[in-house]
Design a protein around this motif. Structure first.
Motif, mmCIF file in Angstrom:
data_model
loop_
_atom_site.group_PDB
_atom_site.id
_atom_site.type_symbol
_atom_site.label_atom_id
_atom_site.label_comp_id
_atom_site.label_asym_id
_atom_site.label_seq_id
_atom_site.Cartn_x
_atom_site.Cartn_y
_atom_site.Cartn_z
ATOM 1 N N ALA A 1 -8.583 -0.516 4.676
ATOM 2 C CA ALA A 1 -7.643 -0.776 3.577
ATOM 3 C C ALA A 1 -6.804 -1.818 4.126
ATOM 4 C CB ALA A 1 -7.120 0.274 2.894
ATOM 5 N N GLU B 1 -10.044 4.802 6.827
ATOM 6 C CA GLU B 1 -9.871 4.362 5.548
ATOM 7 C C GLU B 1 -8.657 3.684 5.444
ATOM 8 O OE1 GLU B 1 -9.894 7.336 2.129
ATOM 9 O OE2 GLU B 1 -11.374 8.475 3.574
ATOM 10 N N PHE C 1 -2.695 5.637 -1.221
ATOM 11 C CA PHE C 1 -3.379 6.788 -0.437
ATOM 12 C C PHE C 1 -2.637 7.929 -0.544
ATOM 13 C CE2 PHE C 1 -5.502 3.056 1.646
ATOM 14 C CZ PHE C 1 -6.631 3.472 1.447
ATOM 15 N N ARG D 1 -8.726 -4.968 4.747
ATOM 16 C CA ARG D 1 -8.967 -5.858 3.315
ATOM 17 C C ARG D 1 -7.895 -6.268 2.783
ATOM 18 N NH1 ARG D 1 -13.374 -2.412 1.552
ATOM 19 N NH2 ARG D 1 -15.237 -3.156 3.174
ATOM 20 N N TYR E 1 -1.598 -2.657 -3.885
ATOM 21 C CA TYR E 1 -3.143 -2.692 -3.437
ATOM 22 C C TYR E 1 -4.069 -1.681 -3.516
ATOM 23 C CZ TYR E 1 -7.205 -5.017 -1.325
ATOM 24 O OH TYR E 1 -8.335 -5.063 -0.813
ATOM 25 N N ARG E 2 -3.413 -0.559 -2.852
ATOM 26 C CA ARG E 2 -3.969 0.481 -2.616
ATOM 27 C C ARG E 2 -3.098 1.744 -2.724
ATOM 28 N NH1 ARG E 2 -8.023 -2.020 -2.900
ATOM 29 N NH2 ARG E 2 -9.865 -2.161 -1.597
ATOM 30 N N CYS F 1 -4.658 11.337 4.945
ATOM 31 C CA CYS F 1 -5.597 10.057 4.827
ATOM 32 C C CYS F 1 -6.258 9.667 6.113
ATOM 33 C CB CYS F 1 -4.825 8.727 4.303
ATOM 34 S SG CYS F 1 -5.459 7.288 4.437
ATOM 35 N N ILE G 1 1.014 -0.985 -0.118
ATOM 36 C CA ILE G 1 0.159 0.204 0.085
ATOM 37 C C ILE G 1 0.783 1.155 0.023
ATOM 38 C CG2 ILE G 1 -1.562 1.354 1.427
ATOM 39 C CD1 ILE G 1 -2.832 -1.405 2.179
#
Lengths: 455, 132
Positions: free
Chosen positions: B114, B110, B102, B117, B99-100, B106, B78
């Protein structure tokens, strides 16, 4: 077709001249007096004029003067046609701008040779004028482009600054917000503890404490992880305040950095300016370098255009960071050093920005301040930064810029600004002349540019 | 459940702040002040998720995530950057297969979601759920 205007009050001579001129392949135009000559010259724009000096009405010299006074007719070469006894007129005529003269009676070959010579000179002059105009247009174009580029570079560096500043602000905002959220949660959790304590205090006033109520407090205490909160709470607050200070410093510096000073010089604290620049571009150096400053206490205020000066210093500092990045990239984990010094040197204030970059190779030293010259990859630099710094320091402030460099030992850029009397010297400055009393620094630098080239 | 998450940022205050807001999350949190240190942690401890800043002295975040993708692909990656650029986003996706992505600031919730997940995503990767 080349047109030659023949001016003579004696029809016989006029037609003789016309015949000679026609024999050379030129088109003869004939005028019999001064007025007609001026009228025809204006209407026909001849390529050359054969002008009799002695004429009734306005004489040849007067016609010549009027031709030379008219901007459109002035370039037409005039050959005076005189009698032998008119030597004074010849001198007066040549002084008034006549190209040449022939003496009557003349030989046709001499006359036509002189005519050809006059036309050659005229052609050469035309060519020079054309080339001059081209050059002037090119210079204008170049100036316009340089202005546009300076503007573009400024926008680019502001864009880069803005991105860096966003980062510098977003990072503290991240942990200030995290800490605030943490403190909010912590207070919620402590609330249970406070309630248990409150209950205990209320119970105490009714007599001895029952054992069971302490168990309630212990549970609340454990759930809230009070030890952790007591330790972390004050830290979270302190770090948040650090973050707030960091954001305020940047915002303050940015405000001063972009301060619009207009076109007039004003006294500027160079040390403040340097500190502001280092703050606003921190994001551009902090990953590759430590910055050390040695700012002179005894530096008087320097007459400057504040906004331009900031830009000049910014470009040099960013350049230093980029130079160091080249070295640091190959040695991960290491940082270089940017040293920024200010000092007084006689009638001059000096700003020295030294980096621990790779140094400037000998073969490109003379091009460092050239517009468009860059060693950076496509899209990484416009090649304008140092050229603009030089223009700001030298052209706008009457200062000088030099560098000292050596392979592997980094580079030191030295910006010098005149301390006083800048306005008196401004007229010289415009031509790039160096004010008297400039330190003889160019002798000790390895750079062929800088003040030396303005001599 | 013995998951671990590695947070990487050169600013210690960011790490402290994240550790505070993630303190109730059901995983162990490691922190690293540089990409080089992060590589050591990944090698030594074998974390499940790595959350990295982009711009750091020395190795950049995208270089770090590219290294992780290459050498420890099971670690879910991430990005949390304060200086998002198209270039870093593209590198993060193409080389770091993140994967994400940001940007700072942030919201902690969230990021926490994340990371959860990401842990679930990792379980699916390692132990694919049987069909039906």
């Amino acid at each position: 077709m080349t047109k030659v205007l023949i001016v003579d009050d004696m029809p016989g001579i006029a037609s003789l001249l016309a015949k000679n001129v026609a024999a050379q392949g030129y088109e003869p135009l004939v005028a019999h007096d001064g007025f007609e000559a001026l009228r025809l010259a204006a209407a026909e724009q001849p390529d050359a004029i054969l002008l009799d000096v002695m004429m009734p009405g306005i004489d040849g010299l007067e016609v010549l003067r009027r031709l030379k006074a008219d901007e459109r007719l002035e370039p037409i070469p005039v050959i005076l046609v005189t009698a032998r006894q008119e030597a004074d007129d010849v001198v007066a005529g040549l002084d008034a701008g006549a190209h040449d003269y022939v003496v009557k009676p003349f030989q046709a070959a001499v006359l036509t040779a002189r005519l050809r010579s006059a036309l050659r000179v005229r052609d050469a002059q035309d060519a020079v004028i054309r080339v001059n105009e081209q050059l002037r247009a090119e210079i204008e174009e170049r100036k316009r482009m340089e202005t546009e580029l300076a503007q573009a570079q400024k926008l680019e560096s502001i864009g880069r600054l803005a991105a860096g500043i966003a980062h510098e602000i977003n990072t503290p905002i991240q942990y200030i917000a995290d800490n605030a959220r943490f403190l909010e949660d912590a207070l919620d959790e402590l609330h249970a503890v406070f309630r248990a304590v409150d209950r205990l205090l209320a119970a105490e006033s009714d007599g001895p404490l029952p054992h069971v109520s302490l168990a309630g407090l212990r549970k609340a205490w454990r759930d809230a992880d009070v030890g952790y909160l007591i330790e972390e709470g004050p830290r979270a607050v302190r770090q948040s305040l650090e973050g707030v200070e960091q954001v305020s410093t940047i915002v303050r510096a940015m405000k001063q950095f972009s301060h619009q000073g207009g076109d007039r010089k004003q006294p500027v604290h160079l040390n403040h300016a340097v500190e502001n620049v280092l703050t606003v571009c921190r994001n551009q150096w902090k990953h590759v370098a430590e910055v050390q400053t040695a700012l002179a206490d005894d530096l008087p205020r320097v007459p400057c255009l504040p906004c331009e000066l900031n830009q000049a210093v910014l470009n040099v500092v960013v350049n230093a960071a980029q130079a160091i990045a080249e070295v640091v990239e190959e040695r991960p984990g290491e940082k270089g050093t940017i040293t920024v010094e200010t000092r007084r040197n006689g009638d001059w204030a000096e700003i020295r920005v030294t980096d621990t970059g790779p140094g400037i190779p000998e073969e490109i030293r003379s091009r460092v301040f050239d517009h468009f010259f860059t060693t950076k990859g496509v899209g990484k630099g416009t090649g304008q930064g140092l050229a603009i710094t030089r223009a700001i320091v030298v052209d706008k402030h009457g200062g000088s810029i030099d560098f000292e460099t050596g392979p592997g030992r980094g580079t030191c850029f030295i910006l010098r600004l005149p301390l006083a009397g800048a306005s008196a010297r401004e007229c010289e400055v415009g031509r790039g002349a160096l004010p008297a009393g400039a330190p003889a620094a160019c002798a000790e630098t390895t750079s062929p540019v800088g003040p030396c080239e303005t001599y | 459940m013995n998951h671990s998450v590695l947070l990487v940022d050169d600013d210690p205050n960011v790490l402290h702040g994240l550790v505070r807001v993630l303190r109730h999350q059901p995983y162990r949190i490691y922190t690293a002040r540089s990409a080089e240190e992060a590589v050591q942690v990944v090698k030594a401890r074998g974390v499940d998720v790595i959350v990295s800043d982009e711009r750091m002295p020395g190795m950049s975040g995208s270089d770090l995530l590219a290294w992780v993708a290459e050498n420890c692909p099971e670690v879910v990656r991430i990005v949390l950057t304060g200086h998002p650029t198209a270039e870093t986003a593209i590198r993060a996706i193409n080389e770091g297969t993140v994967y994400r992505f940001f940007t700072k600031p942030c919201r902690p919730a969230e990021l926490a979601v994340a990371i959860r997940r990401a842990l679930e995503f990792k379980l699916q990767l390692v132990f694919p759920q049987p069909e039906g």
